[in-house]
Structures are given as C-alpha cells and as structure tokens.
Design a protein around this motif. Sequence first.
Motif, PDB file in Angstrom:
ATOM      1  N   SER A  17       1.746   1.438 -11.307  1.00  0.00           N
ATOM      2  CA  SER A  17       1.089   2.052 -10.165  1.00  0.00           C
ATOM      3  C   SER A  17       0.805   1.041  -9.084  1.00  0.00           C
ATOM      4  N   THR A 101       1.608   4.686  -3.453  1.00  0.00           N
ATOM      5  CA  THR A 101       0.448   4.048  -4.075  1.00  0.00           C
ATOM      6  C   THR A 101       0.652   2.551  -4.196  1.00  0.00           C
ATOM      7  N   LYS A 105      -1.890  -0.341  -2.592  1.00  0.00           N
ATOM      8  CA  LYS A 105      -2.501  -1.403  -3.379  1.00  0.00           C
ATOM      9  C   LYS A 105      -2.079  -2.788  -2.880  1.00  0.00           C
ATOM     10  N   TYR A 143      -2.186  14.916  -0.790  1.00  0.00           N
ATOM     11  CA  TYR A 143      -3.429  14.203  -1.094  1.00  0.00           C
ATOM     12  C   TYR A 143      -4.635  15.131  -0.967  1.00  0.00           C
ATOM     13  N   ILE A 321       2.090   9.604  -4.519  1.00  0.00           N
ATOM     14  CA  ILE A 321       0.736   9.253  -4.925  1.00  0.00           C
ATOM     15  C   ILE A 321       0.609   9.331  -6.440  1.00  0.00           C
ATOM     16  N   ASP A 322       0.056   8.280  -7.035  1.00  0.00           N
ATOM     17  CA  ASP A 322      -0.228   8.284  -8.461  1.00  0.00           C
ATOM     18  C   ASP A 322      -1.587   8.937  -8.671  1.00  0.00           C
ATOM     19  N   THR A 332      -8.254   3.303  -3.640  1.00  0.00           N
ATOM     20  CA  THR A 332      -7.176   3.730  -2.734  1.00  0.00           C
ATOM     21  C   THR A 332      -7.146   5.242  -2.551  1.00  0.00           C
ATOM     22  N   LEU A 333      -7.757   5.999  -3.481  1.00  0.00           N
ATOM     23  CA  LEU A 333      -7.733   7.455  -3.395  1.00  0.00           C
ATOM     24  C   LEU A 333      -9.075   8.048  -2.996  1.00  0.00           C
TER      25      LEU A 333
END
Length: 927
Positions: A17, A101, A105, A143, A321-322, A332-333
């Motif tokens: 990820s 993702t 990161k 998202y 998106i993970d 990050t989310l």
Amino acid sequence: MPPKPPRRPGAARNQRSSPDGGSGSAPPPASPRLGVGEAGFVALCDALKVSGSVREKAWKTYESLSAADGAPAYDKKKKETWGVCIFIVAIDLDEMTFTFTELLKSISISVCTFFQFLKEVDVNMDTVSTKVDSTVSRLKKKYDVLLALYHKFERTCGLIYLEQPSSEISAELSSVLVLKNYWITFLLAKGKVLQMEDDLVISFQLLLCVLDYFIKLSPPAMLKEPYKSAVTAVTVNGSTRTPRRGQNRSTRTSKQVDTDTKVIEILCKEHDCNLDEVKNVYFTSFIPFLNSMGIVASNGLPQVEVLSKEYNELYLKNKDIDARLFLDHDETLQPDVIACSQLERTPRKNNPDEEFNVILPQTPVRAAMNTIQQLMMILNSATDKPSDTLITYFNNCTVNPKDSILKRVESLGHIFKKKFAEAVGQGCAEIGSQRYILGVRLYYRVMESMLKSEEERLSVHNFSKLLNDNIFHTSLLACALEVVMATYVRTASQSDGSSAETDLSFPWILNVFDLKAFDFYKVIESFIKAEPSLTRDMIKHLERCEHRIMESLAWQSDSPLFDLIKQSKEREGQTDQPEPASTLNLPLQHNHTAADLYLSPVRSPKKKASGHPHSATSNPDAQPAASPQTQKPQKSTSLSLFYKKVYLLAYLRLRTLFFRLLSEHPDLEPLIWTLFQHTLQNEYELMRDRHLDQIMMCSMYGICKVKNVDLRFKIIVSAYKELPNTNQETFKRVLIREEQYDSIIVFYNLVFMQKLKTNILQYASNRPPTLSPIPHIPRSPYQFSTSPRRVPAGNNIYISPLKSPYKFSDGFQSPTKMTPRSRILVSIGESFGTSEKFQKINQMVCNSERQLKRSAEVSDAPKPLKRLRFDIEGQDEADGSKHLPQESKFQQKLAEMSEYYFFSNLSAVSALHKIVCVNSDKNMDQR
C-alpha cells in the motif's frame, strides 16, 4: 463490539500500500536512474518506479509551474508539487506504475489535500487535461462513497456488538480480525459485483448483506438487542446456525443461509432500507459472490489473509485507493476540515456576523435512504399497469393506443434492464428491473395527471393524436425513469441535493432509449406540473436536465432542432427568426403543455381555424389535417418556446459571469449580450456540437478586445471554473472542425472571430449595432412544495411547508433536522411563548435592517472577482428560483423555515405582521 484495530499507519505495507516496501504481486522493474531534476525529485520517481518519459515530462511541467505566478507557494511544497506533476503526466501518458495510495504516502499528503492542491495547481487551463479531470472525478466519487460507507459501518457495528463481550467468546471471534473480516469482505464484494463503484445506494445495500452474513455467524453473547434475539431464535429453530466450535461448516449450504431473513429485516428497518431491494441484492449478487469465493462452505470465518490477498490484487489492478487503510484510520484517508469536498455540504449561516449556529447535516447514507423513501411514498398507491381512468382515455381515442403502449413499455424494459446491467454489473440486472417498474408506475401516474389537466383545459376527451405519438411516450417514460434513477443514483457528495455525475446520470437515459435531447426537453415542464409530489431536489434536478439540454445536448449534430430552425427560416424567408429579439423583454409564458410541444407546429400565426369551437392551439387532437399544397410551413411552438428559454438562460449565465469580472464596466453588458444574442439567433451553426458557455465567453472576450478593456481568457476561465454546474472540458476541449478539438482560445481565433469579425468591429465605432433588449427575468415556472405561500387575508403573512429531508417511520413523516435552537415554533392553541422569542425575532429584524442600510450605502455592482454567496452554498441564485436580491434577510428566513406557522393569539399575529411588513410594499411585490 469487537475492539477497533490499533492505528498503524504502516499496517498495509505488507500489501504494497506504500512504495516503501511490498509483497503480493511483484512491482514493475525499476527504470534506469535518469539525472532529471533535483535529487528529491529523482528519489520520488525511483520510489514510484516511473518511466523515463514520465520523469522528463513531469519535471518540465514542474519547471513551467515554477515560472508561473505563485511560484513561491510551489517552492514551499516541492514534494507535493512533484507528486502532482508525476500524477498528471502518468495519467496523460497511460503509464501509471503506482497506485494513488502509494503516491499519497510518498508525498505524505491526504486525499482531500491532494485534490485541493491539484485544483490550485490548475491555474492555467492547459495544465490539467480533461483526461486527468475525469480520473480525478472518479477518484473523488469513489473516495466519498468509501468514506461515507466506512463511517456508517463503524457506527452500525457499534449498535450491533457489545463493547466488552463475555470472556467465554473465543479468541477467534473477539479479536480485531472480526472488523477486518467484515470490511475486507465488503470491499472485495463491492469490487467484484459492482462495475460502477460510486453507486452509494447499491453499495450500502451490499454492506447490509455482509453484516447480515457475519451477524448470523456471531455467538449471541457478542450481540446487542434486537440482533441477539434474532440470532438466538434462529439457533432455537435449528435451521441455519451450527455450533461455533469443532464442527465442519461444509454442510452449510447457501440455500440454508438464505432461508432466514430476521436479521436482514432488522437491519433494513434500522436504516430505512427497502427490504425487497436488499433481498434482491442478497440473492442475485451477494450469494453468488460468496459461492465464487468458496466462503459459504468454509470452515469458520473467512480467513483475513485470504480475503486481503484477493483484495490486494484488485487494488493493484485498479491503481486507486487502498480502502483497507480506513481500518487503521490512516492519515491519507482522513477527511480534511478545509479541503475535503464532503464538508462543503454543511449548511451555511445566513449572516456572516452570526454565530455558526446550524444543524448538522445528515449523513450521505441517511439522506439517500430518506430520498428513496419519499419516492416510495409517492408510488405506494401506483401500479405498473394502466389504471381504469387511463383505460377510459384510451378507449375514447379514435385509434386505441393501449396495445402499442403496453408493447412499448415491455420492449423498452428489456433494453433498460440490459443497459443497466452493462453499466452497474451483470449481477445487478434484477435491480435494474426493480428500478424500471418504479419508473413505469410513475409514467402511468403522470400520464393520467396530464390527460386530466388537458381535459379540463380543452374540454375534450379524444387524445388520439397525442397518445399515439411514439416520441411523446418514450420521452414521458424516460423522464419518469430519470426521476427514479436520480433518486437512487446519489453519490456521497450529493446530500445537499446538488447534482453529481455518475455513470447512470443524465443523459444516460437518453442513450438507453436512443432519444433526442430536444424531444425529451418538451416533456420536462409538463411532467413537473403534473406530479405535485415531486421533492424540491428532484424538481431542481429536472430543471438542471432542462438547462443541460439548452446548453449543449439539443445542439448536437443529429438533433431535430436544426431542422426546425431551417424550416422556420424557410417559412417566411431568411429574414424570419426562430424568436425575434423584440420578444425578449416580454414575460415568458409557461402555459404550454406537452401536447402543444409534441404536436407542434400546431398553428399558422396568420390564419385561424374556421368552423371549430377550439383553435388548433387549444385543441391539437381536434385539428383537421392541413393540405401542404395550400398552407405554408407553420410556426413551431416548441421552437419558439425553446429559444425564449435559451435566451433567458444565456443572459442569466452571462450576467453571473459579468458581475464577477466586469462590474466596473456596466456599459459593456448590453454590448456583450447583443453580440451573444445575435450569434445564437443568426449564427446558430456555431452552436453545433458546442456549448452555450463557449459562445458566451467568446462574446465577452471579443467585446472587451474591441473596447480596449484588459480581460484575458485566462481570467475568464478562472472565474468560469468557480461558477456552479460548470465543467472544465467546456473551455479545454472545444470543437474546431470535424473531429478536431482544442482550447477555447483556439476556437475564438480560428472559428468565432473569423465568423463574426465584421459584426464585432461594429462595436468599436460610434454607431454600434442596435442593442438587444434584456430578457424578462421571471420566477421559476415550477411551484416547489416548499415555496412560501400567502395566507388568505393574512396581510402579507406567508407560510412554509415542512422541508425535506424526512425520517420515515411507519409511513409518517417527522422532521429530523429541527432543534429548539434552530427553529421558532408556534402551535395551534398555544400562546406565542416567552419574551425571548420576541427578542429573537426582533434581533433577526434588526440584522435585516442593518443589511438593507448597508446595501443602500454601497454600489449595486459587486466587486470584481468577489466570491458570490451562491458559490459558497453551491446554488445559483440567478436561475430565477431563488430569492430575489431585493428580499430582506428575514423574508429569506421565512422561506427557509421548516413548519407551517399558525397563529392563534391576536397579539402574536399583529407582532409578526409588523415584522413581515418591513419594506413589504417594495419586497412582496417582487414575489
């Protein structure tokens, strides 16, 4: 409830990820290290394993941004800017070697912050392509849906499971793996079942299916009521559950799992979901998914590692998106308070000086469920067959249309079901059938209402010509289905009722039925008037569909509109116009019905029908056939009304953009409008396969150019992007010539200016062309159920009905958004209340008076580039359906109140009357 997983930002590294490591599928081989850019940029490219071509172009993009205005901001955020540039170039070149993702990161940024920063980077219209815009739009929608569903998932699990279950519960079931099992199973099912992953409603129904499955596997000691009793009852009855320990579950077939519906019934009732729809998803989509994964026959709970490996392959394939990281509350989310688009749904305060004292918005899932319940209440009494009343109308026709109507409904149903399955997923074909049945019910209901209205208007019973018109029926059915589809196909960023594009959004239904947009447009207004139970949001949606048709869809090459214009010009020679400019300042009469428009042209303006009690205009079905040899082509009512509406929409959009950019040059507005109107009227071929706003921006630029006013296209499109209901593709991708597209600047230079050069130069002289009159601006033709209405003999007292959304319980409506802090309530039989209520009203009036004084002291023209109120709210106040600028704040407040107000105390009536009548002579006339 099982304990939540600990927050572990790096938890997903073992599933690749982030670019810091990874297992699972092997990453692509690293590209040879190129000496392009700074060391940090090279390191980022190495981490993301991007190709040499992406590195080179991304660095050039960064250099161009650094040389542009605002470069210091990019210098402070070099790593973020590099990431954005790599993302843009990788999409344009179709060389994505990393997931979204992984990118986030690598540059330590959240989803929302990334989207916001990308928007800031796109200050130049050539920076971000429409291909990138489309990808970003898809990521945003996905998202938003995932975020809304995960929040709902967490809250729902809290209602199902005990926080500290009995110590007798096995470690297998009480571990943190339980939540992971739930969520990852759902993600995998969503990815494999749904092709359209931004469908909030079906996704949530699928989530309920997952919850139902796992609740049945849970020991009752873990569960709260009523789920504990439901699972216990299943165990006692001995049908579906087996002992949890030491027994092989291979005998547990899918048929056994499916027989009990107690849990799913509780879940549906708790979340106001339609049980039949959720069962449909369960049997047609979820059970086949379980069988395909071998989960149903597994021994015990599905293994997290197996599910996660399956999902990881799906995630790496999609490169997006993970969603497993929601379990870790990965930064990050997490939604950003400022940047995230979701928080733009929060209700805005009416006055900037007020305390932020508002009601919290509904969750996206709750808003979607409430909207569906509203539609269900409308259609509860409707059937998917013609009513007795409709049959009577059919029998009264010269040619009975019943058989053709039934055959058409059946054949279009097969087409709809097929297209729906292709868009959403083959496992969802039956869901499409359910939606179609609802559309058919609404279709027959509105048809009956239309015919009753026509019967009262015309005093006739024979509607043979209209009811045997194939285009009319296809359009009416398409409109009914659009209402149903728009009700269901809501995204997580749509809870305020604003439109949001999905794969099934308008004009999808036109493509399904191969229906021309101009034909569909003819039924919209009559449809709205014929169905008084439509919600305000749905009326606004249909009105927006009408606007989209007038903006661009009706101007496509294969549209019947161009033939109508050609016929109109041939009728009286080339001097004839679709709609003379002299009629623009006349009120737009909204008394035309679908019969008038679908049977248009219906009259000759210079001839009257003789020997009939009703003219052809008032009785289109009773009109005798006219001989083409003895009568000139007749004037088209549909074309005339269409052009009037187009002119009005064009002027309102022009005025909105003009006040943003040129309020210091008010003398230019009539010149720009005259050129704009002239182009639509006489150079209408420029609209072929183009957009109304493209002509508007070119007209604005052309007049400013000839009048030596410094206004560049870059400034125009920057302001245009901030307007509601706009798309960047409008100015980034404009038709130049056949199958060739370019930016609006190229269009202006090569097409617009070449065609209108002579006309534009006339505005530079002292004797410019005759100015076109400003269109009369009416209120919206559509009567919203929430519009304030005058109390009879009420001395300018207005009442407002209860506003949606509702929470539906046992078939009754009850407000979910009212609090003592946010509403002033007066009930029958009660006194007006304490003095604090009067003080609160007085304070509102004082604020209103201060606002009026403040507005009187300043110029009417707003400052250029100032962010307008409707942009903050996401609403366009210029479309004629919002409050007039002259209305006081208190009058606007009255229009927003959410209950009928009745006054039993005479002193209360007098007090409120005095309040309402502040400037009433001037303001109420505007209504």
